[in-house]
Design a protein around this motif. Structure first.
Motif, short mmCIF file in Angstrom:
data_model
loop_
_atom_site.label_atom_id
_atom_site.label_comp_id
_atom_site.label_asym_id
_atom_site.label_seq_id
_atom_site.Cartn_x
_atom_site.Cartn_y
_atom_site.Cartn_z
N THR A 308 0.83 -1.37 -0.07
CA THR A 308 -0.02 0.06 0.00
C THR A 308 0.84 1.26 0.03
OG1 THR A 308 -0.19 -0.21 2.38
CG2 THR A 308 -2.08 -1.11 1.01
N VAL A 315 -1.54 -5.61 -0.62
CA VAL A 315 -2.63 -5.92 -1.21
C VAL A 315 -2.34 -6.73 -2.59
CG1 VAL A 315 -3.87 -3.92 -0.34
CG2 VAL A 315 -2.54 -3.89 -2.59
N GLN A 317 -3.55 -9.92 -5.53
CA GLN A 317 -4.51 -11.12 -5.92
C GLN A 317 -3.64 -12.33 -6.26
OE1 GLN A 317 -5.87 -8.87 -9.46
NE2 GLN A 317 -7.36 -8.29 -8.72
N TYR A 385 -8.55 -14.78 -6.73
CA TYR A 385 -8.69 -14.55 -5.26
C TYR A 385 -8.20 -12.84 -4.95
CZ TYR A 385 -8.35 -14.36 -0.22
OH TYR A 385 -8.21 -13.86 1.15
N ALA A 386 -8.98 -12.02 -4.35
CA ALA A 386 -8.53 -10.83 -4.14
C ALA A 386 -8.49 -10.70 -2.54
CB ALA A 386 -9.56 -9.66 -4.32
N ASN A 388 -7.56 -8.32 -0.14
CA ASN A 388 -8.32 -7.25 0.81
C ASN A 388 -9.82 -7.37 1.00
OD1 ASN A 388 -8.58 -6.33 -1.82
ND2 ASN A 388 -7.79 -4.13 -1.41
N THR A 389 -10.30 -7.90 -0.36
CA THR A 389 -11.87 -7.94 -0.22
C THR A 389 -12.40 -9.37 0.01
OG1 THR A 389 -11.81 -8.42 -2.63
CG2 THR A 389 -12.21 -6.25 -1.72
N HIS A 390 -11.31 -10.39 0.17
CA HIS A 390 -11.49 -11.82 0.41
C HIS A 390 -12.60 -12.41 -0.57
CE1 HIS A 390 -11.06 -15.38 2.76
NE2 HIS A 390 -12.18 -15.30 3.24
N MET A 391 -12.60 -12.11 -1.86
CA MET A 391 -13.43 -12.46 -2.93
C MET A 391 -12.77 -13.35 -3.79
SD MET A 391 -15.88 -9.15 -3.36
CE MET A 391 -17.05 -9.92 -4.67
N THR A 393 -13.33 -14.48 -8.04
CA THR A 393 -14.21 -14.32 -9.19
C THR A 393 -14.33 -15.67 -10.01
OG1 THR A 393 -12.24 -13.67 -10.74
CG2 THR A 393 -13.29 -11.93 -9.37
#
Length: 398
Positions: A308, A315, A317, A385-386, A388-391, A393
């Motif tokens: 950051t 941060v 992916q 997998y991202a 910081n958002t824990h998502m 796609t």
């Protein structure tokens, strides 16, 4: 292995000594079969069938019959002298693929009346044989399962000791789907080494390792297991090191202590699947340009990790890209191949072992979906997998 198994376990030897037609199958699992078991069918005809059960082992390699009291049967359902199914063992009926080419017709369940557990496989199998054969012997006292045939063993496993995990879980047939495969892993850094750790515990026939680097101390902090300081004082090739380690568990781990270049990239077209685990875009593109026209499926893995602005956190992916004969048009837009354009602190050697492991696990799960181990509803060829958002796609669906 099987000779050692029998020599260490007197219960298996006693089954043979008693004259039972014993077979031990060790491929994707470990199963005990007793053939030539006489029984009566519903028409009161004497037939012969096969009694089956998985062999469970303790940590010391000794058998553990108490782990499961059930047995399975190949043949018609055994009946009483009146032509009715033997009620004391009835559990289930229907074709059941247990793996290793073993497909049963019925499942049985009966426990010893006092203890409720079988002390060994001699006690278990002889008890089931006696229950099944009693009606046939009532019709013909000469009907016996003790024909004194030689013991049969089938030991085609890639493993040096039995995969009792698949046997215990009852997924031998699923595990066997991977057994014909020859795969390659290109790059044995953090992610590639974790991929190897996972696929080495499957039944793939061969795993070829391509990496020209040596194994140094920074590798030890992003690889499975622990590395001793003695190992690091005499660095060896990554490919040779990992082949040596995993060859203590299985056969077919083949080292190639070399980088993939234009001179040798054609070798990869000979494999059934390739994992690309390199951080050089030009090498990714080189490999893809060979595999895609040949119809060889592959997975390319990668990370994009940055500090950051205030340098307080990371941060980024974690990417898993599958290319298959069915869909590969997304490679150019999804996989970075231009090394000069990377805005990625990963290239500065920021690697975190849990993200390497996650990247590897996502790749291996996608690989197992592709070959039918896991259900695959989405058919995605790209997932990210991202952090910081824990998502995660699910894109580029076939």
């Amino acid at each position: 292995m099987l000779a050692d198994l029998i020599s260490r376990n007197s219960d298996l030897q006693r089954l043979q000594d008693d004259g039972y037609s014993v077979e031990i199958v060790h491929k994707t699992g470990l199963h005990l079969l007793v053939h030539d078991v006489p029984y009566l069918n519903a028409q009161r005809t004497i037939l012969r069938g096969t009694l089956v059960c998985p062999i469970f082992l303790k940590e010391d390699g000794l058998t553990n019959a108490s782990a499961n009291h059930q047995a399975w049967f190949i043949g018609e359902h055994p009946c009483t002298v009146n032509g009715l199914p033997i009620s004391g063992i009835v559990h289930s009926s229907g074709r059941n693929d247990m793996g290793d080419g073993i497909v049963t017709d019925h499942g049985f369940s009966t426990k010893p009346p006092v203890t409720g557990v079988y002390p060994d496989y001699h006690a278990k199998m002889s008890h089931y044989v006696n229950v099944i054969s009693a009606p046939a012997q009532h019709v013909d006292p000469q009907a016996t399962a003790k024909l004194h045939k030689p013991i049969l063993t089938t030991d085609d496993s890639v493993f040096l000791y039995a995969d009792t995990a698949s046997t215990r879980a009852g997924i031998g047939a699923l595990a066997g789907k991977l057994s014909p495969l020859r795969i390659a892993i290109v790059g044995l850094g953090g992610t590639g080494s974790f991929i190897l750790d996972q696929v080495a515990k499957t039944h793939v026939r061969e795993i070829h390792l391509f990496d020209g680097d040596a194994y140094y101390s920074h590798n030890a902090y992003r690889a499975p297991g622990a590395t001793s300081i003695a190992e690091l004082q005499s660095p060896e090739s990554k490919a040779l090191r990992y082949s040596r380690i995993y060859s203590s568990m299985r056969r077919g781990v083949v080292p190639h202590a070399e980088y993939v270049t234009e001179e040798n990239v054609e070798q990869l077209a000979e494999f059934d699947f390739v994992f690309i685990c390199v951080d050089k875009g030009a090498v990714r593109e080189l490999i893809a340009n060979v595999l895609i026209p040949r119809g060889v499926p592959f997975i390319d893995v990668g990370m994009h990790i940055q500090m950051t602005k205030d340098a307080s956190t990371l941060v980024g992916q974690v990417r898993t890209t599958l290319c298959s004969p069915k869909k590969h048009d997304h490679f150019a837009r999804r996989v970075p191949t231009d090394d000069t354009q990377l805005d990625n602190d990963y290239g500065m050697n920021i690697q975190v072992t849990e993200l390497n492991a996650l990247n590897a696990i996502m790749a291996v799960i996608r690989w197992k979906k592709y070959f039918g181990i896991y259900d695959d509803r989405m058919q995605e060829h790209e997932s990210v997998y991202a952090i910081n958002t824990h998502m995660i796609t699910k894109d580029e669906k076939a």
